[in-house]
Design a protein around this motif. Structure first.
Motif, PDB file in Angstrom:
ATOM      1  N   MET A  12      -1.110  10.659   1.658  1.00 40.65           N
ATOM      2  CA  MET A  12       0.385  10.205   1.344  1.00 40.65           C
ATOM      3  C   MET A  12       0.111   8.618   0.718  1.00 40.65           C
ATOM      4  N   VAL A  13      -0.707   7.977   1.422  1.00 36.11           N
ATOM      5  CA  VAL A  13      -0.852   6.503   1.192  1.00 36.11           C
ATOM      6  C   VAL A  13      -1.616   6.500  -0.235  1.00 36.11           C
ATOM      7  N   ALA A  14      -2.707   7.170  -0.307  1.00 32.06           N
ATOM      8  CA  ALA A  14      -3.581   7.308  -1.640  1.00 32.06           C
ATOM      9  C   ALA A  14      -2.610   7.733  -2.784  1.00 32.06           C
ATOM     10  N   GLY A  15      -1.891   8.729  -2.556  1.00 29.35           N
ATOM     11  CA  GLY A  15      -1.094   9.282  -3.401  1.00 29.35           C
ATOM     12  C   GLY A  15      -0.048   8.152  -4.090  1.00 29.35           C
ATOM     13  N   VAL A  16       0.695   7.598  -2.931  1.00 29.05           N
ATOM     14  CA  VAL A  16       1.620   6.491  -3.424  1.00 29.05           C
ATOM     15  C   VAL A  16       0.650   5.244  -4.196  1.00 29.05           C
ATOM     16  N   ALA A  17      -0.508   5.086  -3.389  1.00 29.12           N
ATOM     17  CA  ALA A  17      -1.285   3.860  -4.281  1.00 29.12           C
ATOM     18  C   ALA A  17      -1.663   4.386  -5.613  1.00 29.12           C
ATOM     19  N   SER A  18      -2.067   5.443  -5.723  1.00 25.93           N
ATOM     20  CA  SER A  18      -2.622   5.878  -7.136  1.00 25.93           C
ATOM     21  C   SER A  18      -1.510   5.841  -8.169  1.00 25.93           C
ATOM     22  N   HIS A  45      -1.699  15.130  -7.720  1.00 25.61           N
ATOM     23  CA  HIS A  45      -2.794  15.956  -7.073  1.00 25.61           C
ATOM     24  C   HIS A  45      -2.794  15.284  -5.440  1.00 25.61           C
ATOM     25  N   LEU A  46      -2.863  14.138  -5.266  1.00 25.29           N
ATOM     26  CA  LEU A  46      -3.035  13.615  -3.844  1.00 25.29           C
ATOM     27  C   LEU A  46      -1.883  13.953  -3.091  1.00 25.29           C
ATOM     28  N   LEU A  47      -0.684  13.844  -3.609  1.00 25.92           N
ATOM     29  CA  LEU A  47       0.546  13.907  -2.963  1.00 25.92           C
ATOM     30  C   LEU A  47       1.014  15.407  -2.623  1.00 25.92           C
TER      31      LEU A  47
END
Length: 155
Positions: A12-18, A45-47
């Motif tokens: 979730m953090v990586a998705g928001v950061a991306s 994809h991350l989210l």
């Protein structure tokens, strides 16, 4: 189960950061609004594959104890996470090259394809483990059913 919770949160953090990177990197480089870049796909994809799918797996784990097939569940986690990370990394790499006006290579597409294959293999292993967990009665439930059929009350 904690690992699933933490992994989902990390995605979730990586998705928001991306998503933030996508927005700011395209602005910083005066990339035309509305023009396609794979950076937006990395965010999705991350989210979707990381955050949301692992939350669903967490709920299924809580319900069916899928991890009782320890080896299968471990294979699922490794294959699936490697696939999501590899695919997302290639989307970010390819998207960044697009924004910078540079050519991508077939190597990036090949590695992204490998990432998708790992995701697929992970999902197949997951469904094998899920099938076992759903069709194999839990030890406690098995004893309760046996006691009920024998005419003795179960605890």
């Amino acid at each position: 189960m904690k690992n699933l919770l933490y992994a989902s949160f990390t995605y979730m953090v990586a998705g928001v950061a991306s998503g933030l990177f996508y927005r700011e990197f395209t602005k910083l480089n005066d990339f035309p609004a509305g023009e396609f870049t794979q950076l937006g796909l990395a965010h999705t994809h991350l989210l979707a594959l990381g955050f949301t799918v692992l939350l669903v797996v967490l709920a299924l784990e809580k319900t069916f104890t899928i991890s009782q097939s320890r080896r299968l569940f471990a294979w699922f986690l490794w294959l699936y996470n490697a696939g999501v990370i590899l695919t997302s990394a290639m989307l970010i790499w390819h998207g960044s090259l697009t924004v910078l006006g540079q050519e991508s290579t077939k190597m990036i597409a090949g590695i992204a394809g490998l990432g998708h294959m790992l995701i697929t293999a992970g999902m197949v292993v997951f469904f094998v483990a899920l099938r076992r967990a759903v069709l194999t009665p839990a030890t406690g439930a098995h004893h309760a059913l046996t006691a009920d059929h024998a005419g003795t009350p179960s605890a």
